[in-house]
Write a protein that holds these residues in place. Structure first.
Motif, PDB file in Angstrom:
ATOM      1  N   HIS A 218     -14.633 -76.911 -49.359  1.00 58.08           N
ATOM      2  CA  HIS A 218     -15.135 -75.878 -48.455  1.00 58.08           C
ATOM      3  C   HIS A 218     -16.619 -76.107 -48.139  1.00 58.08           C
ATOM      4  CE1 HIS A 218     -11.480 -73.525 -48.165  1.00 58.08           C
ATOM      5  NE2 HIS A 218     -11.313 -73.685 -49.471  1.00 58.08           N
TER       6      HIS A 218
ATOM      7  N   ARG B  32     -19.102 -79.422 -46.094  1.00 60.20           N
ATOM      8  CA  ARG B  32     -19.424 -79.141 -44.694  1.00 60.20           C
ATOM      9  C   ARG B  32     -20.914 -78.834 -44.514  1.00 60.20           C
ATOM     10  NH1 ARG B  32     -13.973 -75.448 -43.442  1.00 60.20           N
ATOM     11  NH2 ARG B  32     -12.721 -76.455 -45.064  1.00 60.20           N
TER      12      ARG B  32
ATOM     13  N   THR C 210     -21.118 -72.746 -37.524  1.00 54.86           N
ATOM     14  CA  THR C 210     -20.380 -73.744 -36.753  1.00 54.86           C
ATOM     15  C   THR C 210     -21.297 -74.893 -36.369  1.00 54.86           C
ATOM     16  OG1 THR C 210     -18.915 -72.043 -35.872  1.00 54.86           O
ATOM     17  CG2 THR C 210     -19.024 -74.120 -34.651  1.00 54.86           C
TER      18      THR C 210
ATOM     19  N   ASP D  73     -10.530 -70.660 -45.151  1.00 55.60           N
ATOM     20  CA  ASP D  73     -10.786 -72.028 -44.699  1.00 55.60           C
ATOM     21  C   ASP D  73     -11.320 -71.899 -43.273  1.00 55.60           C
ATOM     22  OD1 ASP D  73     -10.867 -74.704 -44.197  1.00 55.60           O
ATOM     23  OD2 ASP D  73      -8.732 -75.085 -44.527  1.00 55.60           O
TER      24      ASP D  73
ATOM     25  N   TYR E   2     -12.792 -72.103 -39.579  1.00 53.98           N
ATOM     26  CA  TYR E   2     -12.595 -72.952 -38.407  1.00 53.98           C
ATOM     27  C   TYR E   2     -13.614 -72.578 -37.332  1.00 53.98           C
ATOM     28  CZ  TYR E   2      -8.251 -74.739 -40.322  1.00 53.98           C
ATOM     29  OH  TYR E   2      -7.332 -75.368 -41.119  1.00 53.98           O
ATOM     30  N   PRO E   3     -14.032 -73.563 -36.520  1.00 55.37           N
ATOM     31  CA  PRO E   3     -15.034 -73.282 -35.488  1.00 55.37           C
ATOM     32  C   PRO E   3     -14.454 -72.469 -34.342  1.00 55.37           C
ATOM     33  CG  PRO E   3     -14.241 -75.532 -35.278  1.00 55.37           C
ATOM     34  CD  PRO E   3     -13.620 -74.981 -36.530  1.00 55.37           C
TER      35      PRO E   3
ATOM     36  N   THR F 263     -15.760 -83.193 -32.602  1.00 50.48           N
ATOM     37  CA  THR F 263     -15.566 -82.963 -34.028  1.00 50.48           C
ATOM     38  C   THR F 263     -16.210 -81.666 -34.503  1.00 50.48           C
ATOM     39  OG1 THR F 263     -15.897 -85.373 -34.179  1.00 50.48           O
ATOM     40  CG2 THR F 263     -15.460 -84.212 -36.220  1.00 50.48           C
TER      41      THR F 263
ATOM     42  N   TRP G 119     -16.799 -78.266 -36.491  1.00 47.02           N
ATOM     43  CA  TRP G 119     -16.334 -77.767 -37.777  1.00 47.02           C
ATOM     44  C   TRP G 119     -17.098 -76.492 -38.112  1.00 47.02           C
ATOM     45  CZ3 TRP G 119     -19.825 -81.749 -37.371  1.00 47.02           C
ATOM     46  CH2 TRP G 119     -21.014 -81.657 -38.109  1.00 47.02           C
TER      47      TRP G 119
ATOM     48  N   GLY H 252     -18.182 -73.884 -41.676  1.00 46.50           N
ATOM     49  CA  GLY H 252     -18.191 -73.678 -43.115  1.00 46.50           C
ATOM     50  C   GLY H 252     -18.712 -72.291 -43.426  1.00 46.50           C
TER      51      GLY H 252
END
Length: 377
Positions: free
Chosen positions: A43, A47, A220, A268, A270-271, A296, A298, A300
């Motif tokens: 997690h 990130r 993000t 978990d 997500y962007p 890409t 992502w 966190g």
């Protein structure tokens, strides 16, 4: 008669917080790390923007950071001398002057850049668009993967065990210790370390304890290409003074972010497309860069205690239950020091002298600060 056998410690969480503290106690305790996910650092630790900066965070966080620099340098965890730059715009001159004064008092290498100097350092920011900025030249990129692997290796070398894919289901008193039930078995421990990141309050609930008010916040990020023919290797992390965005070089490309802190449940992460789009627009408005294809993306979770200071210490409501949480966006830059001082607290020893010399106290980190005292009958 006191037993001379090693303490049994179960650490819940296989991110940098859990792994580093497990490695720190492995020479005097039997340690097991339990990680619910299929691999370590899944997690927040996996990130991270991976920057070590001595000017980030409140007074306690800065003290923990300063105490960590030597371990990060000597451990070979510095990937690149990056630098960090806070950029001000038209009308921000007084704010930049104040920030420069505040940060120079903490980190003498910090200096105030004027518009032309800032443009020379980061040419995509026009001199006429900025009033200058505050530059921390000694901020560095951290090799986060190497830090995780080093802690895991040190733990294993000390006889410690790591269990992945193992989810904690319940924690309860068991004689003089604690019983930890998982989807794969049962463990007994003298000490259970709650280093579960965004799930620290959830894990406390499994032990019948109310949480301390930790709040996971989503951030993000995404990758994008630099302007064609531009050498970005010497660019610092660039942060908007008002924390509306940041960007920094990463392996020949740039990481961009909205620098958002959106409240979230533990998950978990997500962007969100809108967060990427807003960040792209803000970066383009502030620079001459055009971001055709952000890629890409992502997200966190950065988890903070209510006062944004990490928590490390025993819970007075349940003997043997040790909190290690709230490292927020500072995890990799403070984890090695938090591991050392947590090990001292677990052994009933004073905090390391180099840490207390920087103004960090056990009281400032203790979970007690969030617990309402019981009413007197």
């Amino acid at each position: 008669m006191q037993s001379n056998s090693p303490k049994k410690i179960v650490v819940i969480g296989g991110g940098i917080a859990g792994l580093s503290v497990a490695a720190a106690v492995a020479d005097w305790a039997d340690v097991i790390v339990l990680e619910r996910e299929p691999h370590l650092g899944y997690h927040a630790s996996g990130r991270s923007a991976a920057l070590f900066t001595e000017t980030y965070g409140n007074r306690v966080v800065r003290g923990l950071t300063l105490a960590s620099r030597l371990a990060i340098v000597e451990g070979g965890f510095v990937a690149h001398r990056r630098g960090a730059l806070h950029v001000g715009w038209s009308g921000d001159g007084d704010a930049i002057d104040r920030l420069a004064g505040e940060l120079q008092a903490l980190v003498p290498s910090v200096r105030r850049l004027w518009a032309a100097e800032l443009h020379a350092l980061v040419p995509v920011i026009a001199a006429e668009a900025t009033c200058g900025g505050v530059y921390e030249p000694d901020a560095v990129d951290v090799d986060t993967g190497k830090m995780l692997e080093s802690s895991a290796s040190a733990l294993k070398a000390g006889g410690g065990i790591i269990r992945i894919g193992e989810e904690v289901r319940a924690i309860s008193p068991d004689g003089g210790g604690l019983r930890v039930e998982t989807n794969a078995g049962v463990y007994t421990a003298d000490i259970v370390v709650n280093a579960a990141g965004a799930w620290v309050d959830v894990v406390a609930g499994m032990a019948g304890l109310s949480g301390l008010g930790f709040q996971p916040k989503r951030r993000t990020a995404f990758l994008f290409d630099p302007p064609a023919g531009t050498d970005i290797s010497g660019w610092p992390l660039v942060v908007d003074l008002h924390e509306q965005f940041y960007f920094k070089p990463d392996a020949g490309r740039l990481i961009g972010s909205l620098a958002d802190e959106t409240d979230s449940e533990p998950c978990d992460a997500y962007p969100e497309d809108i967060d990427v789009a807003i960040a792209v627009d803000r970066i383009e408005q502030a620079t001459s860069m055009r971001i055709d294809r952000p890629s890409t993306p992502w997200a966190g979770l950065r988890t903070f205690a209510p006062d944004r200071t990490p928590v490390a210490g025993f819970d007075p409501r349940l003997p043997g239950f040790f909190w290690l949480g709230g490292q927020g966006g500072y995890g990799f830059q403070v984890s090695l020091t938090l591991a050392r001082l947590s090990a001292a607290l677990m052994r009933g020893e004073p905090l390391p002298a180099d840490v207390t010399a920087l103004g960090v106290t056990a009281t400032a980190l203790a979970p007690d600060r969030f617990l309402v005292p019981a009413a007197t009958p």
